[in-house]
Write a protein that holds these residues in place. Structure first.
Motif, PDB file in Angstrom:
ATOM      1  N   CYS A  97      -5.190   1.863   5.940  1.00  0.00           N
ATOM      2  CA  CYS A  97      -5.039   1.227   4.632  1.00  0.00           C
ATOM      3  C   CYS A  97      -4.628  -0.212   4.849  1.00  0.00           C
ATOM      4  O   CYS A  97      -5.005  -1.111   4.137  1.00  0.00           O
ATOM      5  N   THR A  98      -3.834  -0.432   5.911  1.00  0.00           N
ATOM      6  CA  THR A  98      -3.314  -1.761   6.203  1.00  0.00           C
ATOM      7  C   THR A  98      -3.654  -2.139   7.634  1.00  0.00           C
ATOM      8  O   THR A  98      -3.563  -1.300   8.541  1.00  0.00           O
ATOM      9  N   CYS A 139       0.851  -1.195   0.000  1.00  0.00           N
ATOM     10  CA  CYS A 139       0.000   0.000   0.000  1.00  0.00           C
ATOM     11  C   CYS A 139       0.880   1.236   0.000  1.00  0.00           C
ATOM     12  O   CYS A 139       1.079   1.862   1.039  1.00  0.00           O
ATOM     13  N   ALA A 151      -0.042   4.364   1.813  1.00  0.00           N
ATOM     14  CA  ALA A 151      -0.566   4.166   3.168  1.00  0.00           C
ATOM     15  C   ALA A 151      -0.217   5.331   4.081  1.00  0.00           C
ATOM     16  O   ALA A 151       0.885   5.852   4.053  1.00  0.00           O
ATOM     17  N   GLN A 154      -9.213  -3.344   2.304  1.00  0.00           N
ATOM     18  CA  GLN A 154      -7.980  -3.041   3.026  1.00  0.00           C
ATOM     19  C   GLN A 154      -7.073  -4.271   3.006  1.00  0.00           C
ATOM     20  O   GLN A 154      -7.544  -5.396   2.827  1.00  0.00           O
ATOM     21  N   ARG A 200     -15.295  -1.521   5.661  1.00  0.00           N
ATOM     22  CA  ARG A 200     -13.934  -1.256   6.153  1.00  0.00           C
ATOM     23  C   ARG A 200     -13.844  -1.431   7.664  1.00  0.00           C
ATOM     24  O   ARG A 200     -14.830  -1.274   8.377  1.00  0.00           O
TER      25      ARG A 200
END
Lengths: 432, 432
Positions: B172-173, B90, B93, B194, B163
């Motif tokens: 994002c992670t 990502c 991120a 994600q 999410r």
């Protein structure tokens, strides 16, 4: 050894360190995104000066020659970074051809080559050395201080002329540690099947410092906006001055005018920040290296009144090349000292990673002079000692890792500038 | 601190170290090519045992919990490796959600979390902690020994349910440091937008040691062929044994038969190499963790004749889960000692890079026992000290960096096996 530092970190830089530390996640993310758009040079070293009120790169070297001066505890970082780089350029690489200087600036240069070979071997490459001297037909043996021997072998093109290698050695990647000061040798032209790093236009035959610092202006503008600082805190003023001939005495008026302009700009900034020191500029060959063709100027009349010896020193640089283009750069005092000698940090990077650094120390030079000169010594930067990762809670200016992180950030700004510079000056931009 | 080692590196391992060092470029290239085909887990730690005649991984942990035991001089390596990893998953991120254990094996676990947060922050991520306990509605505060506080916040799904995050925190992670011993919580299911690292099937709710070691067999077969060694030197025999119920006394015949088979195989190998030590096996829960559900067996009758307390210890593991599947693994003596206590190396990796390690030391345990037990202590591996890169010219068995390189190679074989294992056991293989 942890160097004893006598740096007077004061006002603006303390505030800068604080901002940098607090903004670490944003800064690292910003670099991550920039590296999605731009490819870093394979390696790079950045000479920096810390005046306490200003921290600036003054020279960005794309053929770094001091890997032997990094602390050995930094080697794993260098190996890891070069793994990441090689994977990008040539994941199935087996052989790396390293082309060293034919006439190195100093004797310890070959220790640097030995160290680099160790790093790339550990990266997973068979490494051999190629001799750029086209007249070389024999293998040259270099004996190091510890008795180890380096073999520098004659280069040869493959039978079909398309590849460059050595006898019984066909590399996937060719890494230049030779800055091509005078010209681009024919044997390096038209290499299309192999990766040549850095590209030929990174050599001093084509490269110009003013291009680099123009890109640096761009990078700093963006960065300074993000962290909300005055860009001047990390960026020296500069101007380009061409058609100067010290020997013939032509073009000196233009040079003096540039010096005056830069001095006036510095004076204004010093006033703004209440700095009492005397402004100075550095006049440097726009394509010079090895610390040659450099002078400190405090008054523009000095460039007119040079002695014949000084004129010659400014005109003839490495490998006897004549210079007519100069960069006039804001001089940045270095207020770092090791054992009462003046010191400046040099930060080393491979790919986009800081892998170490050292202090260049010179006991006979002043705080406003170039330290890259005979008599200089090297002290590894203590990156890997103590707690090697910044401590956000430490008082600004007190923690070595915090200062080194700040150095690493500014050095990477110069690295990014080099990347932009190489894109812009690429004679064959279609390959991007 | 450099640990004092009393390891008797003899015959076969000396030869192995020599081969490994000489083959370094080929080995690193081999790994580089394997990582083109397979994605390494985000992080991983490998418990190893060095008997002097054999060096083998005995446990591969995909939720490593001892980052605080790595030397702080190794931190830059960890940061650099995690930069490489994040860039892959990502690149843009900004936020990382780290989900720690809700019931850690030991009290120092939270120091590990603090250390990891420091690493990921330096990587360029805002890091916050999520509480996997579905009943948690309040922010939990954990106070560390140095007074620093960690906040573990309740997890929440986004309004559209797609999410996972925290209040005012959209990552994002999502990085699991919770091994999901009992089950996969519903709140972690169906996360598609994600990146969830490692994937859910890496948790002990689904993972099996026998799958890992079957993949390790494969990896070692290929590697041993390349470097021309007997695969047994780095690979313990193992067998899977299901439907065992120690409490009810069922399935024990099968387990005894497996123990006998493995003991016979070891005996044959010991004879081949002239090893005088007594063969033993380790019987372990196929999905156990925290060093629970493990016994040393020298004779197959021991598994039949357990006391009621021992039976219970083999049956009920972390979080009260009942075990019926076991792995019977060749026991590997550890002949490494620190201050006369038995020690085993643990190697830590992020992405495909070795970032450090430590010795697990236990003064009350023997050379044929599991050291992952209350009373254990940790001594950082001296990776970054001395000359951190192998010295090919050193006499085999004498240079610490050479031994650590060998450890790093074997640990990365286990890492590669984990990567293959996760591919093979992926319930949704189409996503590869």
């Amino acid at each position: 050894m942890v160097p004893h530092l006598a740096t007077a970190l004061n006002g603006p830089l303390l505030d800068f360190e604080k901002k940098i530390l607090e903004a670490t996640p944003s800064i690292e993310r910003w670099f991550r995104l920039e590296w999605q758009e731009h490819t870093p040079p394979f390696y790079c070293s950045v000479d920096m000066r810390n005046s306490g009120f200003k921290l600036a790169p003054v020279d960005t070297n794309l053929f770094p020659g001091g890997f032997n001066h990094l602390g050995s505890e930094m080697l794993p970082l260098a190996v890891q970074a070069s793994m990441a780089a090689i994977e990008k350029y040539c994941p199935d690489a087996r052989n790396l051809l390293l082309i060293p200087e034919d006439r190195p600036c100093n004797a310890s240069y070959w220790q640097n080559i030995a160290r680099q070979m160790q790093i790339y071997r550990q990266t997973g490459l068979n490494v051999r050395l190629g001799n750029l001297d086209e007249n070389a037909t024999e293998v040259k043996t270099i004996v190091l201080a510890d008795g180890a021997e380096l073999l520098v072998e004659p280069l040869q093109r493959s039978a079909n002329g398309r590849r460059l290698g050595l006898k019984n050695f066909d590399p996937c990647t060719i890494l230049l540690n030779n800055d091509l000061s005078t010209r681009i040798p024919a044997i390096l032209e038209n290499i299309h099947e192999q990766t040549l790093l850095p590209p030929l236009h990174a050599g001093w035959a084509m490269r110009r410092k003013t291009n680099h610092f123009a890109s640096y202006d761009e990078v700093v503008k963006k960065f300074a906006k993000m962290v909300e600082i005055d860009p001047w805190l990390i960026n020296p003023f500069h101007a380009k001055c061409g058609d100067v001939d010290f020997e013939a005495g032509t073009g000196l008026d233009g040079l003096m005018a540039s010096v005056d302009t830069i001095l006036a700009k510095i004076r204004k900034k010093y006033k703004e920040y209440g700095i009492k020191d005397k402004p100075f500029v550095i006049v440097k060959a726009d394509a010079g290296t090895c610390g040659m063709g450099i002078m400190t100027v405090r008054d523009s009349r000095e460039v007119r009144d040079l002695s014949s010896k000084q004129r010659n020193k400014m005109t003839v640089v490495k490998d006897g090349r004549e210079v007519h283009d100069y960069i006039v750069q804001e001089g940045v005092y270095t207020f770092e000292q090791i054992d009462e000698s003046v010191a400046e940090p040099v930060v080393y990077m491979i790919d986009r990673y800081v892998v170490g650094g050292f202090y260049r120390v010179h006991q006979d030079r002043g705080v406003d002079e170039n330290l890259n000169a005979p008599g200089m010594e090297f002290v590894p930067l203590a990156f890997a000692q103590q707690h090697a990762v910044p401590d956000v809670r430490a008082k600004p200016g007190t923690a070595a890792p915090n200062r080194f992180y700040m150095y690493g950030v500014v050095a990477r700004l110069a690295l990014l500038a080099a990347s932009l510079e190489l894109e812009k000056t690429d004679p064959n931009p279609e390959i991007y």
